[in-house]
Motif scaffolding. Structure first.
Motif, PDB file in Angstrom:
ATOM      1  N   ASP A  77       0.566  -1.021   0.060  1.00  0.00           N
ATOM      2  CA  ASP A  77      -0.128  -0.037   0.047  1.00  0.00           C
ATOM      3  C   ASP A  77       0.914   1.239  -0.062  1.00  0.00           C
ATOM      4  O   ASP A  77       2.028   1.337   0.637  1.00  0.00           O
ATOM      5  N   ALA A  78       0.499   2.097  -0.760  1.00  0.00           N
ATOM      6  CA  ALA A  78       1.345   3.290  -0.748  1.00  0.00           C
ATOM      7  C   ALA A  78       1.357   4.301   0.328  1.00  0.00           C
ATOM      8  O   ALA A  78       2.320   4.737   0.799  1.00  0.00           O
ATOM      9  N   VAL A  79       0.393   4.077   1.432  1.00  0.00           N
ATOM     10  CA  VAL A  79       0.485   4.759   2.576  1.00  0.00           C
ATOM     11  C   VAL A  79       1.502   4.235   3.527  1.00  0.00           C
ATOM     12  O   VAL A  79       2.113   4.767   4.089  1.00  0.00           O
ATOM     13  N   ASP A  80       1.650   2.823   3.405  1.00  0.00           N
ATOM     14  CA  ASP A  80       2.773   2.397   4.239  1.00  0.00           C
ATOM     15  C   ASP A  80       4.108   2.389   3.762  1.00  0.00           C
ATOM     16  O   ASP A  80       5.106   2.683   4.545  1.00  0.00           O
ATOM     17  N   LYS A  81       4.187   2.661   2.416  1.00  0.00           N
ATOM     18  CA  LYS A  81       5.561   3.172   1.768  1.00  0.00           C
ATOM     19  C   LYS A  81       5.805   4.593   2.277  1.00  0.00           C
ATOM     20  O   LYS A  81       6.806   4.765   2.667  1.00  0.00           O
ATOM     21  N   VAL A  82       4.976   5.328   2.153  1.00  0.00           N
ATOM     22  CA  VAL A  82       5.023   6.785   2.891  1.00  0.00           C
ATOM     23  C   VAL A  82       5.469   6.987   4.090  1.00  0.00           C
ATOM     24  O   VAL A  82       6.598   7.405   4.570  1.00  0.00           O
ATOM     25  N   VAL A  83       4.752   6.090   4.902  1.00  0.00           N
ATOM     26  CA  VAL A  83       5.163   6.171   6.612  1.00  0.00           C
ATOM     27  C   VAL A  83       6.310   5.323   6.655  1.00  0.00           C
ATOM     28  O   VAL A  83       7.164   6.005   7.526  1.00  0.00           O
ATOM     29  N   GLY A  84       6.801   4.337   5.978  1.00  0.00           N
ATOM     30  CA  GLY A  84       8.334   3.868   6.070  1.00  0.00           C
ATOM     31  C   GLY A  84       9.141   4.853   5.782  1.00  0.00           C
ATOM     32  O   GLY A  84      10.113   4.800   6.441  1.00  0.00           O
ATOM     33  N   LEU A  85       9.083   5.625   4.703  1.00  0.00           N
ATOM     34  CA  LEU A  85      10.147   6.500   4.359  1.00  0.00           C
ATOM     35  C   LEU A  85       9.934   7.892   5.378  1.00  0.00           C
ATOM     36  O   LEU A  85      11.066   8.264   5.707  1.00  0.00           O
ATOM     37  N   GLU A  86       9.158   8.169   5.812  1.00  0.00           N
ATOM     38  CA  GLU A  86       8.665   9.047   6.973  1.00  0.00           C
ATOM     39  C   GLU A  86       9.952   8.693   8.108  1.00  0.00           C
ATOM     40  O   GLU A  86      10.233   9.473   8.852  1.00  0.00           O
ATOM     41  N   VAL A  87       9.432   7.555   8.411  1.00  0.00           N
ATOM     42  CA  VAL A  87      10.256   7.122   9.746  1.00  0.00           C
ATOM     43  C   VAL A  87      11.766   6.798   9.503  1.00  0.00           C
ATOM     44  O   VAL A  87      12.412   6.577  10.463  1.00  0.00           O
ATOM     45  N   GLY A  88      12.180   7.087   8.157  1.00  0.00           N
ATOM     46  CA  GLY A  88      13.667   7.085   8.056  1.00  0.00           C
ATOM     47  C   GLY A  88      14.275   6.054   7.158  1.00  0.00           C
ATOM     48  O   GLY A  88      15.552   5.957   7.084  1.00  0.00           O
ATOM     49  N   ALA A  89      13.244   4.940   6.435  1.00  0.00           N
ATOM     50  CA  ALA A  89      13.815   4.156   5.658  1.00  0.00           C
ATOM     51  C   ALA A  89      14.546   4.806   4.621  1.00  0.00           C
ATOM     52  O   ALA A  89      14.241   5.685   3.689  1.00  0.00           O
ATOM     53  N   ASP A  90      15.907   4.204   4.186  1.00  0.00           N
ATOM     54  CA  ASP A  90      16.550   4.470   3.004  1.00  0.00           C
ATOM     55  C   ASP A  90      15.897   3.814   1.812  1.00  0.00           C
ATOM     56  O   ASP A  90      16.009   4.306   0.496  1.00  0.00           O
ATOM     57  N   ASP A  91      15.011   2.726   1.768  1.00  0.00           N
ATOM     58  CA  ASP A  91      14.445   2.136   0.588  1.00  0.00           C
ATOM     59  C   ASP A  91      13.235   1.275   1.023  1.00  0.00           C
ATOM     60  O   ASP A  91      13.283   0.879   2.212  1.00  0.00           O
ATOM     61  N   TYR A  92      12.589   1.033   0.220  1.00  0.00           N
ATOM     62  CA  TYR A  92      11.370   0.145   0.491  1.00  0.00           C
ATOM     63  C   TYR A  92      11.086  -0.799  -0.747  1.00  0.00           C
ATOM     64  O   TYR A  92      10.878  -0.375  -1.678  1.00  0.00           O
ATOM     65  N   VAL A  93      10.982  -2.043  -0.325  1.00  0.00           N
ATOM     66  CA  VAL A  93      10.908  -3.091  -1.275  1.00  0.00           C
ATOM     67  C   VAL A  93       9.784  -4.063  -0.788  1.00  0.00           C
ATOM     68  O   VAL A  93       9.800  -4.616   0.248  1.00  0.00           O
ATOM     69  N   THR A  94       8.828  -4.428  -1.997  1.00  0.00           N
ATOM     70  CA  THR A  94       7.773  -5.190  -1.632  1.00  0.00           C
ATOM     71  C   THR A  94       7.778  -6.428  -2.188  1.00  0.00           C
ATOM     72  O   THR A  94       8.607  -6.873  -2.939  1.00  0.00           O
ATOM     73  N   LYS A  95       7.327  -7.619  -1.349  1.00  0.00           N
ATOM     74  CA  LYS A  95       7.486  -9.011  -1.553  1.00  0.00           C
ATOM     75  C   LYS A  95       6.190  -9.276  -2.644  1.00  0.00           C
ATOM     76  O   LYS A  95       5.141  -8.643  -2.410  1.00  0.00           O
ATOM     77  N   PRO A  96       6.403 -10.136  -3.351  1.00  0.00           N
ATOM     78  CA  PRO A  96       7.726 -10.916  -3.862  1.00  0.00           C
ATOM     79  C   PRO A  96       8.657  -9.942  -4.477  1.00  0.00           C
ATOM     80  O   PRO A  96       8.223  -9.032  -5.165  1.00  0.00           O
ATOM     81  N   PHE A  97       9.883 -10.215  -4.409  1.00  0.00           N
ATOM     82  CA  PHE A  97      11.143  -9.174  -5.183  1.00  0.00           C
ATOM     83  C   PHE A  97      11.897 -10.007  -5.485  1.00  0.00           C
ATOM     84  O   PHE A  97      12.090 -11.364  -5.244  1.00  0.00           O
ATOM     85  N   ASP A  98      12.782  -9.799  -6.634  1.00  0.00           N
ATOM     86  CA  ASP A  98      13.805 -10.175  -7.253  1.00  0.00           C
ATOM     87  C   ASP A  98      15.036 -10.174  -6.110  1.00  0.00           C
ATOM     88  O   ASP A  98      15.572  -8.929  -6.139  1.00  0.00           O
ATOM     89  N   LEU A  99      15.706 -11.052  -5.965  1.00  0.00           N
ATOM     90  CA  LEU A  99      16.675 -11.166  -5.291  1.00  0.00           C
ATOM     91  C   LEU A  99      17.962 -10.383  -5.746  1.00  0.00           C
ATOM     92  O   LEU A  99      18.749  -9.691  -4.986  1.00  0.00           O
ATOM     93  N   ARG A 100      18.249 -10.325  -7.146  1.00  0.00           N
ATOM     94  CA  ARG A 100      19.166  -9.534  -7.633  1.00  0.00           C
ATOM     95  C   ARG A 100      19.068  -8.116  -7.521  1.00  0.00           C
ATOM     96  O   ARG A 100      19.972  -7.388  -7.084  1.00  0.00           O
ATOM     97  N   GLU A 101      17.424  -7.768  -7.561  1.00  0.00           N
ATOM     98  CA  GLU A 101      17.306  -6.080  -7.391  1.00  0.00           C
ATOM     99  C   GLU A 101      17.479  -5.905  -6.125  1.00  0.00           C
ATOM    100  O   GLU A 101      18.248  -4.863  -5.558  1.00  0.00           O
ATOM    101  N   LEU A 102      17.127  -6.673  -4.993  1.00  0.00           N
ATOM    102  CA  LEU A 102      17.221  -6.370  -3.638  1.00  0.00           C
ATOM    103  C   LEU A 102      19.023  -6.198  -3.268  1.00  0.00           C
ATOM    104  O   LEU A 102      19.109  -5.311  -2.654  1.00  0.00           O
ATOM    105  N   VAL A 103      19.648  -7.020  -3.691  1.00  0.00           N
ATOM    106  CA  VAL A 103      21.073  -6.785  -3.627  1.00  0.00           C
ATOM    107  C   VAL A 103      21.517  -5.595  -4.093  1.00  0.00           C
ATOM    108  O   VAL A 103      22.320  -4.873  -3.516  1.00  0.00           O
ATOM    109  N   ALA A 104      21.186  -5.191  -5.262  1.00  0.00           N
ATOM    110  CA  ALA A 104      21.649  -4.001  -6.013  1.00  0.00           C
ATOM    111  C   ALA A 104      21.140  -2.735  -5.187  1.00  0.00           C
ATOM    112  O   ALA A 104      21.883  -1.487  -4.919  1.00  0.00           O
ATOM    113  N   ARG A 105      19.807  -2.866  -4.715  1.00  0.00           N
ATOM    114  CA  ARG A 105      19.310  -1.843  -3.607  1.00  0.00           C
ATOM    115  C   ARG A 105      20.332  -1.532  -2.441  1.00  0.00           C
ATOM    116  O   ARG A 105      20.445  -0.572  -1.938  1.00  0.00           O
ATOM    117  N   VAL A 106      20.612  -2.689  -1.780  1.00  0.00           N
ATOM    118  CA  VAL A 106      21.471  -2.834  -0.501  1.00  0.00           C
ATOM    119  C   VAL A 106      22.872  -2.137  -0.861  1.00  0.00           C
ATOM    120  O   VAL A 106      23.206  -1.169  -0.258  1.00  0.00           O
TER     121      VAL A 106
END
Length: 242
Positions: A86-115
């Protein structure tokens, strides 16, 4: 990135933490698996990782509260990895200081790239400089504020440090090294976050709002970072080497 870079994976499902730990270890990371907020805090006190992968859907726990606690007490990368799309959860996550927000299911290669992208932005020195019209000095002054690029610190007009998240610092750094230019959301996301924007990505808008609350006298009537309707954002004050 040194092979010993330490990551923590927090998820209540052991099979997920094991999958991530195995894959990340294959890319040279040292990975700790934890399954509760309490276990993560104990790890942070004993052997703090450089970056935490945090699931929000923890039974009986508030993932956002854990994120806030991390931001209050530790300077580390924070990537939320969750089934909440949900977009609201993403906004809240960024508001509390997350550097990135990845939703499941995700591509492991993309996750490593973001990390890796977050870890590059965390590196205090030696990171590739943002391309600007002129080579930026290490210490820049704008509207009586000072941005210390080498030390990754922001000092207010009284000389006191103002705490910024990794994403906030990188965004402000991009604006300050491109003063007087209208920068699009796509440009800011690419240069400050290291990735392309999706069609509904409001990451930059969220972080601009957070920055304004920290540096503007009146965030509702901003004088430092102004919006240009339909175009993006611009840093208004003159920038000079301090």
């Amino acid at each position: 990135m040194p092979p010993s870079t330490h990551l923590a994976v927090l998820d209540d499902e052991a099979d997920i933490t094991q999958l991530l730990a195995t894959y990340l270890a294959g890319h040279g990371f040292r990975v700790s698996q934890v399954h509760s907020g309490g276990a993560l805090m104990e790890l942070m006190s004993r052997d703090a990782p450089e970056l935490v992968l945090l699931d929000l859907g923890l039974p009986g726990e508030d993932g956002f509260a854990i994120a806030r606690q991390l931001r209050e007490h530790w300077r580390c990368g924070l990537v939320i990895v969750t089934g909440r799309s949900d977009a609201v959860d993403k906004v809240v996550g960024l508001e509390v200081g997350a550097d990135d927000y990845v939703t499941k299911p995700f591509d492991l290669r993309e996750l490593v790239a973001r990390v890796k992208a977050v870890l590059r932005r965390l590196a205090p020195a030696g990171a590739a400089p943002v391309k600007a019209t002129t080579e930026p000095a290490s210490l820049l002054r704008f509207a009586d504020w000072q941005l210390d690029i080498a030390a990754r610190r922001l000092l207010n007009p009284k000389g006191h440090e103002v705490t910024l998240t990794t994403g906030e610092f990188d965004l402000l750094n991009t604006l300050v090294t491109h003063p007087g230019r209208v920068l699009s959301r796509d440009f800011l996301l690419e240069h400050a976050r290291g990735r392309d924007a999706g069609p509904f990505d409001r990451t930059i808008d969220v972080q601009i709002g957070r920055l304004r609350r920290k540096i503007e006298a009146d965030p509702d009537m901003p004088q430092i970072i102004k919006s240009v309707r339909g175009a993006g954002y611009i840093l208004i004050p003159k920038v000079e080497a301090a």
